[in-house]
Design a protein around this motif. Structure first.
Motif, mmCIF file in Angstrom:
data_model
loop_
_atom_site.group_PDB
_atom_site.id
_atom_site.type_symbol
_atom_site.label_atom_id
_atom_site.label_comp_id
_atom_site.label_asym_id
_atom_site.label_seq_id
_atom_site.Cartn_x
_atom_site.Cartn_y
_atom_site.Cartn_z
ATOM 1 N N PRO A 1 0.802 -1.229 0.000
ATOM 2 C CA PRO A 1 0.000 0.000 0.000
ATOM 3 C C PRO A 1 0.834 1.277 0.000
ATOM 4 N N ALA A 2 1.912 1.311 0.780
ATOM 5 C CA ALA A 2 2.730 2.524 0.812
ATOM 6 C C ALA A 2 3.410 2.746 -0.534
ATOM 7 N N ALA A 3 3.867 1.663 -1.153
ATOM 8 C CA ALA A 3 4.523 1.787 -2.458
ATOM 9 C C ALA A 3 3.543 2.270 -3.516
ATOM 10 N N LYS A 4 2.292 1.862 -3.399
ATOM 11 C CA LYS A 4 1.284 2.312 -4.372
ATOM 12 C C LYS A 4 1.038 3.817 -4.236
ATOM 13 N N VAL A 5 1.084 4.331 -3.004
ATOM 14 C CA VAL A 5 0.920 5.779 -2.808
ATOM 15 C C VAL A 5 2.086 6.514 -3.455
ATOM 16 N N TRP A 6 3.306 6.026 -3.237
ATOM 17 C CA TRP A 6 4.489 6.662 -3.828
ATOM 18 C C TRP A 6 4.405 6.616 -5.345
ATOM 19 N N ALA A 7 4.004 5.466 -5.879
ATOM 20 C CA ALA A 7 3.884 5.338 -7.330
ATOM 21 C C ALA A 7 2.817 6.285 -7.871
ATOM 22 N N GLY A 8 1.709 6.437 -7.133
ATOM 23 C CA GLY A 8 0.648 7.356 -7.553
ATOM 24 C C GLY A 8 1.138 8.793 -7.611
ATOM 25 N N VAL A 9 1.921 9.194 -6.603
ATOM 26 C CA VAL A 9 2.474 10.556 -6.600
ATOM 27 C C VAL A 9 3.427 10.730 -7.778
ATOM 28 N N ALA A 10 4.274 9.729 -8.031
ATOM 29 C CA ALA A 10 5.218 9.816 -9.152
ATOM 30 C C ALA A 10 4.481 9.917 -10.484
ATOM 31 N N GLU A 11 3.421 9.132 -10.648
ATOM 32 C CA GLU A 11 2.649 9.186 -11.893
ATOM 33 C C GLU A 11 1.953 10.528 -12.045
ATOM 34 N N LEU A 12 1.433 11.061 -10.949
ATOM 35 C CA LEU A 12 0.783 12.373 -11.000
ATOM 36 C C LEU A 12 1.789 13.454 -11.401
ATOM 37 N N LEU A 13 2.978 13.407 -10.786
ATOM 38 C CA LEU A 13 3.993 14.399 -11.124
ATOM 39 C C LEU A 13 4.461 14.252 -12.570
ATOM 40 N N ALA A 14 4.428 13.022 -13.084
ATOM 41 C CA ALA A 14 4.840 12.810 -14.477
ATOM 42 C C ALA A 14 3.787 13.327 -15.453
ATOM 43 N N ARG A 15 2.508 13.152 -15.117
ATOM 44 C CA ARG A 15 1.428 13.572 -16.014
ATOM 45 C C ARG A 15 1.023 15.020 -15.819
ATOM 46 N N GLY A 16 1.259 15.546 -14.636
ATOM 47 C CA GLY A 16 0.872 16.928 -14.348
ATOM 48 C C GLY A 16 -0.423 16.996 -13.565
ATOM 49 N N ILE A 17 -0.674 18.153 -13.006
ATOM 50 C CA ILE A 17 -1.845 18.392 -12.157
ATOM 51 C C ILE A 17 -3.146 18.172 -12.920
ATOM 52 N N ASP A 18 -3.115 18.384 -14.232
ATOM 53 C CA ASP A 18 -4.333 18.216 -15.029
ATOM 54 C C ASP A 18 -4.832 16.774 -15.030
ATOM 55 N N ALA A 19 -3.974 15.817 -14.638
ATOM 56 C CA ALA A 19 -4.371 14.409 -14.631
ATOM 57 C C ALA A 19 -5.224 14.052 -13.412
ATOM 58 N N LEU A 20 -5.330 14.973 -12.463
ATOM 59 C CA LEU A 20 -6.150 14.698 -11.274
ATOM 60 C C LEU A 20 -7.623 14.593 -11.655
ATOM 61 N N PRO A 21 -8.354 13.729 -10.960
ATOM 62 C CA PRO A 21 -9.790 13.638 -11.236
ATOM 63 C C PRO A 21 -10.517 14.919 -10.833
ATOM 64 N N ALA A 22 -11.707 15.105 -11.379
ATOM 65 C CA ALA A 22 -12.505 16.301 -11.067
ATOM 66 C C ALA A 22 -12.749 16.372 -9.568
ATOM 67 N N GLY A 23 -12.579 17.545 -9.011
ATOM 68 C CA GLY A 23 -12.814 17.754 -7.584
ATOM 69 C C GLY A 23 -11.618 17.483 -6.701
ATOM 70 N N ALA A 24 -10.564 16.872 -7.243
ATOM 71 C CA ALA A 24 -9.395 16.522 -6.427
ATOM 72 C C ALA A 24 -8.654 17.758 -5.935
ATOM 73 N N LEU A 25 -8.511 18.778 -6.786
ATOM 74 C CA LEU A 25 -7.827 20.000 -6.361
ATOM 75 C C LEU A 25 -8.590 20.682 -5.234
ATOM 76 N N THR A 26 -9.908 20.693 -5.315
ATOM 77 C CA THR A 26 -10.716 21.277 -4.241
ATOM 78 C C THR A 26 -10.517 20.482 -2.956
ATOM 79 N N ALA A 27 -10.507 19.152 -3.068
ATOM 80 C CA ALA A 27 -10.301 18.308 -1.888
ATOM 81 C C ALA A 27 -8.922 18.535 -1.277
ATOM 82 N N ILE A 28 -7.891 18.725 -2.120
ATOM 83 C CA ILE A 28 -6.543 19.002 -1.635
ATOM 84 C C ILE A 28 -6.523 20.323 -0.883
ATOM 85 N N ALA A 29 -7.155 21.344 -1.451
ATOM 86 C CA ALA A 29 -7.197 22.668 -0.811
ATOM 87 C C ALA A 29 -7.925 22.595 0.532
#
Length: 193
Positions: free
Chosen positions: A163-191
Motif C-alpha cells: 500500500p505505501a509503495a502504491k501511494v508513492w507510485a501514484g504521486v510519481a505518476e501524478l507528477l509525471a502527467r501533471g496536475i491536469d491528470a487529477l480527477p474532477a474535484g481533487a484539487l478542491t479536496a486538496i485545498a
C-alpha cells in the motif's frame, strides 16, 4: 592535545561520519546511475537533499518518537517532479534514497539512546549497526529479487500488497502527467485538506 580523554575511546569519531557519508553518498550516486539511469548530478542532488532531510527526520524522531519517512520521501518526490518532470523512475528512486536514509538515521539514534541508557559503548554499537546493514543487504536484496523475478506482476496485488509503495507510485505518476491528470474535484479536496 596531550590529555587523555576517556570519551574519545568510546565515541564515534567525526572522521568516521565524514568518511561514511562520502562513501555511502558516492555509492548511492553510482548505483542510482548504473541501476536506474539517474543522471550523476541528480544523484548528487538527491544525496544532498537526503542529508538535510535525514537531520529533520532524526530531530522529529527524537522529539516525537515518530519518523516521518513518508513526508521526507514526498519532499524529494516533489523536488524531482520539478527537476526531472515526467521521469517516474528518478522520482521514485530518489525518494527511496531519502526515506531509507531518514529511516536508518532515526533507527540508529533510537538504538544509540537505548544503548546509552543501558551503558552501551557508542563506537561498538555503530560498528555492530554497520555489520547489521551489510548482513541485511546480503539477505534482503536477493530475497526481494527472487520474489520479483518469479512474478513481478504480483507486487501491489492481493497476494503481495504494497500500500505505501502504491501511494508513492501514484504521486510519481501524478507528477509525471501533471496536475491536469487529477480527477474532477481533487484539487478542491486538496485545498480543503
Amino acid at each position: 592535545a596531550d590529555r587523555d580523554d576517556p570519551l574519545a575511546r568510546i565515541e564515534v569519531p567525526a572522521s568516521w561520519c565524514v568518511a561514511g557519508t562520502l562513501a555511502a553518498g558516492t555509492a548511492c550516486v553510482l548505483l542510482g546511475h548504473w541501476l536506474f539511469g539517474i543522471t550523476w548530478w541528480m544523484g548528487i542532488l538527491a544525496v544532498l537533499v537526503t542529508f538535510f532531510l535525514s537531520i529533520v527526520a532524526a530531530r522529529a524522531t527524537g522529539e516525537t518518537d515518530i519518523t516521518p519517512i513518508g513526508a521526507m520521501g514526498k519532499i524529494t518526490q516533489l523536488t524531482f517532479g520539478v527537476v526531472a518532470p515526467s521521469n517516474i523512475t528518478t522520482n521514485l528512486m530518489t525518494a527511496s534514497i531519502t526515506s531509507g536514509a531518514a529511516s536508518h538515521a532515526a533507527d540508529l539514534l533510537t538504538d544509540l539512546k537505548s544503548g546509552y541508557l543501558l551503558g552501551g559503548h557508542p563506537r561498538k554499537q555503530t560498528i555492530s549497526q554497520l555489520f547489521g546493514v551489510v548482513a541485511g543487504t546480503l539477505v534482503s536484496v536477493p530475497a526481494y529479487l527472487f520474489v520479483v523475478q518469479r512474478d513481478p506482476g504480483r507486487l501491489g496485488t492481493e497476494a503481495l500488497p504494497a500500500p505505501a509503495a502504491k501511494v508513492w507510485a501514484g504521486v510519481a505518476e501524478l507528477l509525471a502527467r501533471g496536475i491536469d491528470a487529477l480527477p474532477a474535484g481533487a484539487l478542491t479536496a486538496i485545498a480543503v485538506g
